[in-house]
Design a protein around this motif. Structure first.
Motif, PDB file in Angstrom:
ATOM      1  N   ARG A  56       0.823  -1.210   0.000  1.00  0.00           N
ATOM      2  CA  ARG A  56       0.000   0.000   0.000  1.00  0.00           C
ATOM      3  C   ARG A  56       0.862   1.266   0.000  1.00  0.00           C
ATOM      4  NH1 ARG A  56      -2.883  -2.896   4.306  1.00  0.00           N
ATOM      5  NH2 ARG A  56      -4.641  -4.027   3.366  1.00  0.00           N
ATOM      6  N   ARG A  57       2.076   1.138   0.564  1.00  0.00           N
ATOM      7  CA  ARG A  57       2.940   2.325   0.605  1.00  0.00           C
ATOM      8  C   ARG A  57       3.612   2.616  -0.747  1.00  0.00           C
ATOM      9  NH1 ARG A  57       4.422   0.485   5.962  1.00  0.00           N
ATOM     10  NH2 ARG A  57       6.272  -0.544   5.079  1.00  0.00           N
ATOM     11  N   LEU A  58       3.538   1.633  -1.645  1.00  0.00           N
ATOM     12  CA  LEU A  58       4.140   1.833  -2.962  1.00  0.00           C
ATOM     13  C   LEU A  58       3.202   2.656  -3.823  1.00  0.00           C
ATOM     14  CD1 LEU A  58       5.527  -1.770  -3.653  1.00  0.00           C
ATOM     15  CD2 LEU A  58       6.809   0.246  -2.965  1.00  0.00           C
ATOM     16  N   GLY A  59       3.579   3.855  -4.150  1.00  0.00           N
ATOM     17  CA  GLY A  59       2.712   4.722  -4.946  1.00  0.00           C
ATOM     18  C   GLY A  59       3.537   5.532  -5.923  1.00  0.00           C
ATOM     19  N   GLY A  60       2.840   6.159  -6.866  1.00  0.00           N
ATOM     20  CA  GLY A  60       3.525   6.999  -7.834  1.00  0.00           C
ATOM     21  C   GLY A  60       4.429   6.228  -8.752  1.00  0.00           C
ATOM     22  N   VAL A  61       4.069   4.994  -9.099  1.00  0.00           N
ATOM     23  CA  VAL A  61       4.905   4.170  -9.963  1.00  0.00           C
ATOM     24  C   VAL A  61       4.270   4.086 -11.333  1.00  0.00           C
ATOM     25  CG1 VAL A  61       5.834   2.868  -8.043  1.00  0.00           C
ATOM     26  CG2 VAL A  61       3.740   2.109  -9.151  1.00  0.00           C
ATOM     27  N   SER A  62       4.933   3.436 -12.233  1.00  0.00           N
ATOM     28  CA  SER A  62       4.450   3.306 -13.606  1.00  0.00           C
ATOM     29  C   SER A  62       3.241   2.395 -13.660  1.00  0.00           C
ATOM     30  CB  SER A  62       5.563   2.759 -14.502  1.00  0.00           C
ATOM     31  OG  SER A  62       5.905   1.452 -14.073  1.00  0.00           O
ATOM     32  N   ASP A  63       2.548   2.438 -14.816  1.00  0.00           N
ATOM     33  CA  ASP A  63       1.359   1.607 -14.980  1.00  0.00           C
ATOM     34  C   ASP A  63       1.696   0.125 -14.852  1.00  0.00           C
ATOM     35  OD1 ASP A  63      -0.157   3.837 -15.336  1.00  0.00           O
ATOM     36  OD2 ASP A  63      -0.131   3.751 -17.541  1.00  0.00           O
ATOM     37  N   SER A  64       2.847  -0.266 -15.394  1.00  0.00           N
ATOM     38  CA  SER A  64       3.224  -1.689 -15.334  1.00  0.00           C
ATOM     39  C   SER A  64       3.427  -2.133 -13.891  1.00  0.00           C
ATOM     40  CB  SER A  64       4.490  -1.946 -16.146  1.00  0.00           C
ATOM     41  OG  SER A  64       5.561  -1.170 -15.629  1.00  0.00           O
ATOM     42  N   LEU A  65       4.075  -1.307 -13.096  1.00  0.00           N
ATOM     43  CA  LEU A  65       4.262  -1.653 -11.677  1.00  0.00           C
ATOM     44  C   LEU A  65       2.941  -1.598 -10.928  1.00  0.00           C
ATOM     45  CD1 LEU A  65       7.612   0.040 -10.602  1.00  0.00           C
ATOM     46  CD2 LEU A  65       7.134  -2.376 -10.962  1.00  0.00           C
ATOM     47  N   ARG A  66       2.081  -0.674 -11.299  1.00  0.00           N
ATOM     48  CA  ARG A  66       0.781  -0.569 -10.662  1.00  0.00           C
ATOM     49  C   ARG A  66      -0.028  -1.857 -10.893  1.00  0.00           C
ATOM     50  NH1 ARG A  66      -0.237   4.136 -12.560  1.00  0.00           N
ATOM     51  NH2 ARG A  66       0.811   5.260 -10.891  1.00  0.00           N
ATOM     52  N   THR A  67       0.114  -2.410 -12.096  1.00  0.00           N
ATOM     53  CA  THR A  67      -0.545  -3.688 -12.396  1.00  0.00           C
ATOM     54  C   THR A  67       0.007  -4.794 -11.508  1.00  0.00           C
ATOM     55  OG1 THR A  67      -0.918  -3.038 -14.691  1.00  0.00           O
ATOM     56  CG2 THR A  67      -0.994  -5.397 -14.195  1.00  0.00           C
ATOM     57  N   GLN A  68       1.320  -4.800 -11.340  1.00  0.00           N
ATOM     58  CA  GLN A  68       1.946  -5.808 -10.472  1.00  0.00           C
ATOM     59  C   GLN A  68       1.461  -5.674  -9.026  1.00  0.00           C
ATOM     60  OE1 GLN A  68       3.913  -8.279 -11.667  1.00  0.00           O
ATOM     61  NE2 GLN A  68       3.245  -7.387 -13.608  1.00  0.00           N
ATOM     62  N   ILE A  69       1.318  -4.431  -8.612  1.00  0.00           N
ATOM     63  CA  ILE A  69       0.872  -4.199  -7.238  1.00  0.00           C
ATOM     64  C   ILE A  69      -0.558  -4.705  -7.042  1.00  0.00           C
ATOM     65  CG2 ILE A  69       0.263  -2.401  -5.575  1.00  0.00           C
ATOM     66  CD1 ILE A  69       2.679  -0.815  -6.634  1.00  0.00           C
ATOM     67  N   ARG A  70      -1.422  -4.439  -8.027  1.00  0.00           N
ATOM     68  CA  ARG A  70      -2.802  -4.919  -7.922  1.00  0.00           C
ATOM     69  C   ARG A  70      -2.847  -6.457  -7.887  1.00  0.00           C
ATOM     70  NH1 ARG A  70      -3.994  -0.508 -11.475  1.00  0.00           N
ATOM     71  NH2 ARG A  70      -3.847  -1.886 -13.282  1.00  0.00           N
ATOM     72  N   GLN A  71      -2.016  -7.070  -8.735  1.00  0.00           N
ATOM     73  CA  GLN A  71      -1.954  -8.540  -8.726  1.00  0.00           C
ATOM     74  C   GLN A  71      -1.470  -9.046  -7.362  1.00  0.00           C
ATOM     75  OE1 GLN A  71       0.585  -9.441 -12.036  1.00  0.00           O
ATOM     76  NE2 GLN A  71      -1.093  -9.406 -13.537  1.00  0.00           N
ATOM     77  N   MET A  72      -0.482  -8.354  -6.806  1.00  0.00           N
ATOM     78  CA  MET A  72       0.035  -8.752  -5.491  1.00  0.00           C
ATOM     79  C   MET A  72      -1.050  -8.607  -4.430  1.00  0.00           C
ATOM     80  SD  MET A  72       3.069  -9.901  -4.635  1.00  0.00           S
ATOM     81  CE  MET A  72       4.244  -9.068  -5.695  1.00  0.00           C
ATOM     82  N   GLU A  73      -1.802  -7.512  -4.504  1.00  0.00           N
ATOM     83  CA  GLU A  73      -2.872  -7.310  -3.544  1.00  0.00           C
ATOM     84  C   GLU A  73      -3.939  -8.389  -3.672  1.00  0.00           C
ATOM     85  OE1 GLU A  73      -4.076  -3.369  -4.479  1.00  0.00           O
ATOM     86  OE2 GLU A  73      -2.797  -2.436  -2.943  1.00  0.00           O
ATOM     87  N   THR A  74      -4.232  -8.801  -4.891  1.00  0.00           N
ATOM     88  CA  THR A  74      -5.204  -9.887  -5.102  1.00  0.00           C
ATOM     89  C   THR A  74      -4.709 -11.178  -4.481  1.00  0.00           C
ATOM     90  OG1 THR A  74      -5.978  -8.878  -7.164  1.00  0.00           O
ATOM     91  CG2 THR A  74      -6.442 -11.234  -6.845  1.00  0.00           C
ATOM     92  N   ILE A  75      -3.426 -11.475  -4.692  1.00  0.00           N
ATOM     93  CA  ILE A  75      -2.845 -12.692  -4.109  1.00  0.00           C
ATOM     94  C   ILE A  75      -2.906 -12.640  -2.586  1.00  0.00           C
ATOM     95  CG2 ILE A  75      -0.696 -13.996  -3.818  1.00  0.00           C
ATOM     96  CD1 ILE A  75       0.033 -13.174  -6.693  1.00  0.00           C
ATOM     97  N   PHE A  76      -2.583 -11.466  -2.010  1.00  0.00           N
ATOM     98  CA  PHE A  76      -2.602 -11.346  -0.559  1.00  0.00           C
ATOM     99  C   PHE A  76      -4.026 -11.489  -0.017  1.00  0.00           C
ATOM    100  CE2 PHE A  76       1.525  -8.694  -0.486  1.00  0.00           C
ATOM    101  CZ  PHE A  76       2.271  -9.862  -0.462  1.00  0.00           C
ATOM    102  N   THR A  77      -5.009 -10.969  -0.757  1.00  0.00           N
ATOM    103  CA  THR A  77      -6.406 -11.131  -0.332  1.00  0.00           C
ATOM    104  C   THR A  77      -6.791 -12.603  -0.317  1.00  0.00           C
ATOM    105  OG1 THR A  77      -7.018  -8.972  -1.230  1.00  0.00           O
ATOM    106  CG2 THR A  77      -8.800 -10.545  -0.864  1.00  0.00           C
ATOM    107  N   GLU A  78      -6.359 -13.339  -1.353  1.00  0.00           N
ATOM    108  CA  GLU A  78      -6.643 -14.781  -1.404  1.00  0.00           C
ATOM    109  C   GLU A  78      -5.927 -15.512  -0.270  1.00  0.00           C
ATOM    110  OE1 GLU A  78      -5.388 -15.815  -5.287  1.00  0.00           O
ATOM    111  OE2 GLU A  78      -7.180 -15.005  -6.288  1.00  0.00           O
ATOM    112  N   LEU A  79      -4.706 -15.088   0.015  1.00  0.00           N
ATOM    113  CA  LEU A  79      -3.979 -15.698   1.131  1.00  0.00           C
ATOM    114  C   LEU A  79      -4.706 -15.455   2.448  1.00  0.00           C
ATOM    115  CD1 LEU A  79      -0.203 -14.976   0.362  1.00  0.00           C
ATOM    116  CD2 LEU A  79      -1.249 -17.221   0.709  1.00  0.00           C
ATOM    117  N   GLN A  80      -5.216 -14.226   2.637  1.00  0.00           N
ATOM    118  CA  GLN A  80      -5.939 -13.929   3.872  1.00  0.00           C
ATOM    119  C   GLN A  80      -7.185 -14.791   3.987  1.00  0.00           C
ATOM    120  OE1 GLN A  80      -5.039 -11.610   6.495  1.00  0.00           O
ATOM    121  NE2 GLN A  80      -6.532 -13.045   7.374  1.00  0.00           N
ATOM    122  N   THR A  81      -7.888 -14.992   2.868  1.00  0.00           N
ATOM    123  CA  THR A  81      -9.073 -15.857   2.875  1.00  0.00           C
ATOM    124  C   THR A  81      -8.690 -17.281   3.260  1.00  0.00           C
ATOM    125  OG1 THR A  81     -10.139 -14.513   1.166  1.00  0.00           O
ATOM    126  CG2 THR A  81     -10.963 -16.769   1.473  1.00  0.00           C
TER     127      THR A  81
END
Length: 291
Positions: free
Chosen positions: A109-134
């Motif tokens: 969440r602290r990673l901000g102001g990055v390129s679109d490609s990194l932003r996509t990676q971050i969203r994918q990472m957040e999705t994985i972490f949400t699945e891990l939490q579930t």
């Protein structure tokens, strides 16, 4: 793997374009988070395996309850100790995984102001972490269920142990009762007054106030409290109060089981029992009349 390839591609692209120090720092943090994600995935898989082992062990030690409460250290108790250790380990691992996951999510969440490609990676990472939490939430529910089953088995084991102790106590009482006999020694008048013996038969003659030729026999309903109780496995001889007096056994024991032959039930000194089983077979109440 796809996320890792995209992440590597983003890093190469950023390097080719000459990323700023801030972007480079975020890329490095994203790599750290990605490695943590892989570690968490392995931990979750290991937890799943361990909980499957616990579930299988719980099913193995309780097929109909025959493995339970066989002793102080029963097979169930030994199995339960290993299950408890496994459950403690799994619980600690899930708690550790949740703490690590929370730290990784905060980093992302602290990673901000990055390129679109990194932003996509971050969203994918957040999705994985949400699945891990579930998955971790599901594992916590499984832990609660397994602990409930384990507690149920513990209570069942306690119940069966109590039932076993009650049965053993009942068997001891039955054994004691089966090996308990009673004896009493006294004069004819004393034993008659206590309701232990009766006089039967005989004839009454003129001017004679007592019946003549009567037979002394045990009363029909004997009270054990007026007798002395003995364990026939331990007591093989009974000392008579006065070695110089003659006594007579009037109860229905098998006198042939005595160590010395007797005539008409008359004994003196000591009653020695050679064959307790046969001696007490006729009656558990030995009545000895003095004189």
């Amino acid at each position: 793997m796809k996320a890792r390839i995209l992440l590597s591609g983003a890093i190469v692209l950023a390097a080719a374009c000459g990323p700023s120090q801030e972007v480079q720092r975020q890329l490095e943090q994203l790599q750290v988070v990605s490695a943590e994600k892989d570690s968490l995935l392995q931990l979750v898989v290991e937890n799943t395996r361990l909980m499957s082992e616990v579930s299988a062990e719980l099913a193995r030690v309780t097929p109909g309850g025959e493995r339970l409460a066989t002793g102080v250290e029963s097979p169930y108790q030994l199995s339960r100790d290993s299950i408890v250790a496994l459950m403690r380990g799994v619980t600690a691992r899930v708690q550790d995984a949740e703490e690590r996951l929370a730290r990784s999510q905060r980093r992302v969440r602290r990673l901000g102001g990055v390129s679109d490609s990194l932003r996509t990676q971050i969203r994918q990472m957040e999705t994985i972490f949400t699945e891990l939490q579930t998955t971790l939430d599901n594992q916590k529910e499984t832990i609660v269920s397994l602990n409930s089953r384990l507690e149920g088995l513990r209570l069942r084991n306690v119940q069966l142990a109590q039932e076993k102790a009650a049965v053993a106590d009942s068997l001891r009482r039955v054994e004691i009762q089966a090996n308990t006999a009673y004896f009493v020694i006294g004069t004819k008048d004393e034993l008659k007054d206590q309701g232990i013996i009766l006089e039967e038969g005989g004839s009454r003659f003129p001017l004679i106030f007592k019946r003549v030729g009567t037979t002394l026999v045990p009363a029909g309903d004997l009270d054990p409290s007026v007798f002395t109780a003995i364990d026939i496995r331990e007591v093989a001889q009974i000392e008579l109060p006065d070695a110089n007096r003659e006594y007579r056994i009037v109860s229905t024991q098998d006198l042939s089981a005595l160590a010395e032959p007797v005539n008409d039930g008359r004994v003196n000194g000591t009653i020695r029992i050679a064959d307790p089983e046969n001696f007490w077979a006729g009656s558990r109440f030995l009545i000895v009349v003095r004189g």
